[in-house]
Design a protein around this motif. Structure first.
Motif, PDB file in Angstrom:
ATOM      1  N   VAL A 708       0.839  -1.209   0.000  1.00  0.00           N
ATOM      2  CA  VAL A 708       0.000   0.000   0.000  1.00  0.00           C
ATOM      3  C   VAL A 708       0.873   1.258   0.000  1.00  0.00           C
ATOM      4  O   VAL A 708       0.605   2.254  -0.682  1.00  0.00           O
ATOM      5  N   ALA A 709       1.976   1.231   0.789  1.00  0.00           N
ATOM      6  CA  ALA A 709       2.851   2.416   0.889  1.00  0.00           C
ATOM      7  C   ALA A 709       3.494   2.751  -0.444  1.00  0.00           C
ATOM      8  O   ALA A 709       3.604   3.929  -0.830  1.00  0.00           O
ATOM      9  N   VAL A 710       3.918   1.697  -1.143  1.00  0.00           N
ATOM     10  CA  VAL A 710       4.541   1.940  -2.438  1.00  0.00           C
ATOM     11  C   VAL A 710       3.556   2.547  -3.419  1.00  0.00           C
ATOM     12  O   VAL A 710       3.863   3.467  -4.167  1.00  0.00           O
ATOM     13  N   ARG A 711       2.327   2.061  -3.413  1.00  0.00           N
ATOM     14  CA  ARG A 711       1.316   2.592  -4.329  1.00  0.00           C
ATOM     15  C   ARG A 711       1.009   4.074  -4.058  1.00  0.00           C
ATOM     16  O   ARG A 711       0.981   4.894  -4.978  1.00  0.00           O
ATOM     17  N   LEU A 712       0.812   4.320  -2.772  1.00  0.00           N
ATOM     18  CA  LEU A 712       0.492   5.715  -2.417  1.00  0.00           C
ATOM     19  C   LEU A 712       1.673   6.649  -2.646  1.00  0.00           C
ATOM     20  O   LEU A 712       1.518   7.807  -3.050  1.00  0.00           O
ATOM     21  N   CYS A 713       2.840   6.165  -2.380  1.00  0.00           N
ATOM     22  CA  CYS A 713       4.033   7.009  -2.558  1.00  0.00           C
ATOM     23  C   CYS A 713       4.235   7.368  -4.023  1.00  0.00           C
ATOM     24  O   CYS A 713       4.620   8.475  -4.364  1.00  0.00           O
ATOM     25  N   ALA A 795       0.716  11.732   3.405  1.00  0.00           N
ATOM     26  CA  ALA A 795       0.280  10.330   3.267  1.00  0.00           C
ATOM     27  C   ALA A 795       1.442   9.379   3.417  1.00  0.00           C
ATOM     28  O   ALA A 795       1.355   8.343   4.087  1.00  0.00           O
ATOM     29  N   CYS A 796       2.556   9.743   2.799  1.00  0.00           N
ATOM     30  CA  CYS A 796       3.743   8.898   2.901  1.00  0.00           C
ATOM     31  C   CYS A 796       4.218   8.820   4.335  1.00  0.00           C
ATOM     32  O   CYS A 796       4.609   7.762   4.817  1.00  0.00           O
ATOM     33  N   PHE A 797       4.147   9.956   5.016  1.00  0.00           N
ATOM     34  CA  PHE A 797       4.593   9.977   6.412  1.00  0.00           C
ATOM     35  C   PHE A 797       3.689   9.095   7.286  1.00  0.00           C
ATOM     36  O   PHE A 797       4.148   8.338   8.129  1.00  0.00           O
ATOM     37  N   SER A 798       2.399   9.150   7.031  1.00  0.00           N
ATOM     38  CA  SER A 798       1.455   8.354   7.841  1.00  0.00           C
ATOM     39  C   SER A 798       1.642   6.862   7.607  1.00  0.00           C
ATOM     40  O   SER A 798       1.597   6.043   8.533  1.00  0.00           O
ATOM     41  N   LEU A 799       1.833   6.438   6.350  1.00  0.00           N
ATOM     42  CA  LEU A 799       1.998   5.019   6.057  1.00  0.00           C
ATOM     43  C   LEU A 799       3.252   4.475   6.711  1.00  0.00           C
ATOM     44  O   LEU A 799       3.273   3.373   7.272  1.00  0.00           O
ATOM     45  N   CYS A 800       4.326   5.269   6.626  1.00  0.00           N
ATOM     46  CA  CYS A 800       5.568   4.814   7.250  1.00  0.00           C
ATOM     47  C   CYS A 800       5.408   4.715   8.760  1.00  0.00           C
ATOM     48  O   CYS A 800       5.956   3.828   9.412  1.00  0.00           O
TER      49      CYS A 800
END
Length: 816
Positions: A708-713, A795-800
């Motif tokens: 999911v993180a890769v997709r959003l990033c 968003a990237c910060f939240s996923l990480c």
């Protein structure tokens, strides 16, 4: 005598004694009359009315009265316009026997230049009596002289003229003689003694009479002399001159005692009655002082220097007397020949010593020239040097005006020395020179000029307030107050620049001062516009640009981004015991707020639990194993790493690393010794089950979150122009520039997400960032954004962050 000088025709002005009247002059002279012996200060005329001028115009136009003979016998009251006598006038002294006696003068007006010709007629008063040259006259008359014979007597001199001059002669009453008054061609009156009846020497050998001369004044004046008459024996032939009149020319520079000519007379008588003696007859004092005659030879010689300019000719009456007393009369006319013995004269009437620059045609001087010689000797040429911006203009008769040819420029030449040369046309030529010094007064026509259009000043940060940082300089080609320069700061182009609190300038000398301490990290450079204005009216100004560069000072110590030392639980790095030498344990990431070499960082391992086991690469901060690990190595290690910049003096920061040696990454954390002892006593089967469950759950959760993180990033990166930044910068030697790119070298570049999380394929790196970096990620986020210069996507910060929480939960389950 001076040599002739060649003068160019286009600059020469021929001046003749008789010049044509110009338009500036009055057509007819104004004429006035005054009695001689009138007291000084007496009123002559009211010039304002006679010249048709307004009240006060004489004073406004600097009127003055100039006489031809350069003697100021008249004075002008400019305020009242009255023409007054400066001194008591003596007609006989001024004009002698000349009638009428006229004193010529000129009235000169300026602005504009205008001339008026004037004549003052001096009327004679009867203030002189007739005077005979001797107190007694002796006449020798032969006794056979017939009645009616005339005997010339010596005349009397009366300095007065006209009706006040000598009018007639009378003689004391007697029976034999009377006096006849005879008019001469020159206007003089001569007395002749007339014999009335025959003489008889034996009856009366001598007569003593009184001769009286009367003038026509009221009352009349008189003068007397005694006439003694001796009756002689008969001598019937009087001497006679060979030529009459004699005419001769004599050079005016003839020396004294030089011969003029010789006269000769013949007498037909013999003996004593035929011998002739010569003498001057009825000669004036001037003739007696100038000439002498030899009684025997009749040679006339000079006894005084001649001057053509005073007397041009002499009429000398001569007498030849024989031994019997008879006489013959003759005339010698002596013409004085002019020589070029008088240099031209130059008289300044007015002069202006200072002229403002840029002024149009201006009158510098009004002057008059004159040569007392005649003919070519009296003709004059007036000139000035060609290389001067001035012109000579003939104005009235022998008056000239010196004017400027074009506007003057003080900055080109502030002073002119003008030599006026007046030369006559005689042989040899004589000349007169007069120097006039003209200064050009300044006008504010030059703005101040800076020595540079742009100044670059450098000041080191953290300076002391009121520090002199440099000087601007402007010069003004004008003079006096027009050249006094005042400096000022002009409003900045950037309205947000607090210029008033940054710098100030000394208004007198252009010195710039920093008002407060500057900070390179806050302000690297700024521009100031400086104005320079003179004190003229109106004032002129110019401006220059001053660029101030703030030089960096090593005032910021290195700041460690990772591992963060904020007082929370220390971050522990895990190293498998199977790691080979050179294994990357971790990387110390640091930045420095300075620039240049002040921001070049080097890393050094200060302390280690076991020296020689770990090493720090000086140029990039990577901590690696120095050798193979063994079972004898301690499980827990504490490393103290020093980060130092390359400033002078260098500043540093230290960071403490905790390293745990593990057998594999299935045991992410090695329990402390007391915990390990308790777990050793636990049931081994329970431990194995918990570990297996935690591992499976963590792997599944990590896989899902990573996907999911890769997709959003990728989506956020596409929307913002790229979500990851690759730090750049390769520095020579062991130093790394971290002024904006971190401490990663060219050999070890990592793809860093905008949140700062590495995306390397090494599962150990991801595990360590998830376990240690993200508990403090929220507090680091502003610092990371400031140092990397890029915003961190939310968003990237939240996923990480979620990924880190999941890993932490798995580790917690394993520990329990």
């Amino acid at each position: 005598m001076e040599t002739p000088e060649r003068i160019q025709p286009n600059r020469q002005v021929m001046a003749f004694i008789l010049m044509v009247f110009l338009s500036q002059a009055r057509g007819e002279p104004i004429r006035y009359s005054v009695m001689e012996e009138t007291e000084s200060g007496s009123f002559v005329a009211h010039l304002t009315e006679d010249l048709g001028l307004g009240i006060g115009e004489l004073a406004a136009r600097s009127a003055r009265v100039v006489s031809d003979d350069d003697k100021q016998r008249l004075q002008l009251d400019r305020q009242t316009g009255d023409l007054l006598l400066r001194e008591k006038l003596d007609r006989e002294e001024l004009c002698g026997p000349v009638e009428p006696c006229v004193l010529h003068f000129q009235v000169i007006l300026e602005t504009p230049v205008q001339f008026f010709e004037g004549e003052l007629s001096i009327q004679d008063v009867n203030d002189h009596s007739p005077v005979f040259p001797t107190r007694e006259m002796l006449l020798k008359i032969p006794e056979n002289s017939p009645p009616g014979t005339l005997f010339p007597l010596k005349l009397a001199q009366d300095l007065d003229v006209g009706s006040n001059g000598l009018q007639k002669y009378t003689i004391s009453p007697n029976s034999h003689f009377h006096v006849l008054t005879r008019n001469h061609s020159e206007g003089k009156k001569y007395p002749d003694l007339v014999q009335d009846k025959a003489l008889d020497r034996e009856e009366q050998p001598e007569f003593s009479l009184t001769l009286m001369a009367l003038d026509g004044g009221s009352p009349p004046r008189s003068g007397t002399t005694a006439v003694r008459i001796l009756i002689m024996d008969v001598n019937d032939n009087a001497p006679e001159f060979v030529h009459s009149p004699y005419e001769v020319q004599v050079l005016e520079n003839s020396p004294i005692d030089s011969p003029v000519l010789s006269v000769s007379a013949r007498d037909a008588d013999a003996g004593n009655f035929g011998s002739v003696s010569y003498g001057l007859f009825q000669a004036s004092d001037e003739i007696k002082q100038t000439f002498s005659i030899n009684e025997v030879t009749g040679e006339i010689r000079l006894t005084k220097k001649l001057d053509f300019e005073q007397i041009k000719s002499y009429h000398v009456e001569i007498e030849a007397v024989d031994g019997g007393g008879l006489s013959g009369k003759g005339t010698v006319v002596i013409y004085v020949v002019d020589m070029n013995d008088n240099a031209p004269e130059l008289t300044i009437s007015s002069v202006t010593s200072s002229i403002p620059e840029n002024a149009p045609e201006t009158v510098v001087s009004v002057f008059r020239i004159r040569d007392r010689d005649s003919g070519d000797n009296g003709k004059m040429i007036c000139s000035i040097p060609e290389n001067l911006p001035f012109l000579l203009k003939p104005t009235f008769k022998n008056f000239y005006t010196l004017v400027t040819e074009s506007p003057l420029d003080r900055e080109s030449q502030a002073e002119y020395n003008i030599t006026i040369t007046v030369s006559d046309l005689g042989t040899p030529r004589l000349k007169t020179q007069h120097n006039i010094t003209v200064t050009v007064s300044d006008v504010n026509d030059n703005a101040p000029a800076f020595s540079q259009t742009t100044y670059t000043l450098r000041v080191r940060e953290n300076n002391s307030p009121a520090l002199h940082i440099g000087t601007v300089s402007a010069t003004d080609r004008d003079a006096g107050a027009n050249a006094q320069v005042t400096y000022s700061l002009l409003p900045p182009r950037d309205p947000h620049l607090p210029l008033a609190s940054l710098v100030s300038i000394n208004a007198d000398n252009g010195q710039l001062f920093a008002l407060r301490s500057l900070d390179y990290e806050a302000l690297q450079a700024f521009e100031v516009r400086v104005g320079a204005a003179d004190r003229g009216s109106p004032a002129l100004s110019s401006q220059a640009l001053v660029r101030v560069l703030v030089l960096d000072d090593n005032d910021n110590a290195p700041f460690v981004l990772y591992p963060l030392q904020n007082g929370s639980a220390p971050c522990t790095e895990l190293v498998p015991r199977a790691a080979e030498a050179g294994y990357l344990v971790t990387k110390v990431v640091a930045v420095d707020g300075d620039s240049g070499q002040n921001a070049w960082l080097s890393f050094q391992l200060l302390k280690a639990t076991e020296p020689g086991l770990f090493g720090v690469w000086a140029h990039n901060g990577e901590v690696r194993t120095a050798r193979l690990l063994s079972e004898r190595d301690a499980v827990r290690h504490r490393l103290l790493v020093l980060v130092k910049d390359n400033g002078e003096p260098p500043l540093s920061a230290s960071v403490t690393l905790h390293v745990l040696l593990v057998d594999g990454f299935s045991q992410p954390y090695l329990p402390l010794p007391d915990v390990a002892a308790a777990e050793a006593r636990a049931d081994p089967l329970t431990v194995y089950l918990v570990i297996a469950l935690a591992s499976v759950s963590s792997l599944f959760l990590c896989s899902a979150l990573a996907f999911v993180a890769v997709r959003l990033c990728r989506r956020s990166g596409a929307a913002s122009g790229g979500g990851c930044a690759v730090p750049e910068g390769h520095f020579p030697g062991h130093l790394v520039d971290v002024s904006g790119a971190g401490t990663l070298s060219q050999s070890y570049q990592y793809d860093v997400c905008l949140t700062g999380v590495p995306r390397t394929g090494d599962p150990w790196v991801a595990q360590r960032f998830g376990a240690c970096l993200w508990p403090r990620a929220q507090s680091w986020r502003p610092g990371i954004e400031s140092h990397i210069g890029l915003p961190v996507h939310g968003a990237c910060f939240s996923l990480c962050l979620c990924l880190r929480l999941s890993l932490s939960l798995s580790v917690t389950i394993i520990n329990k």
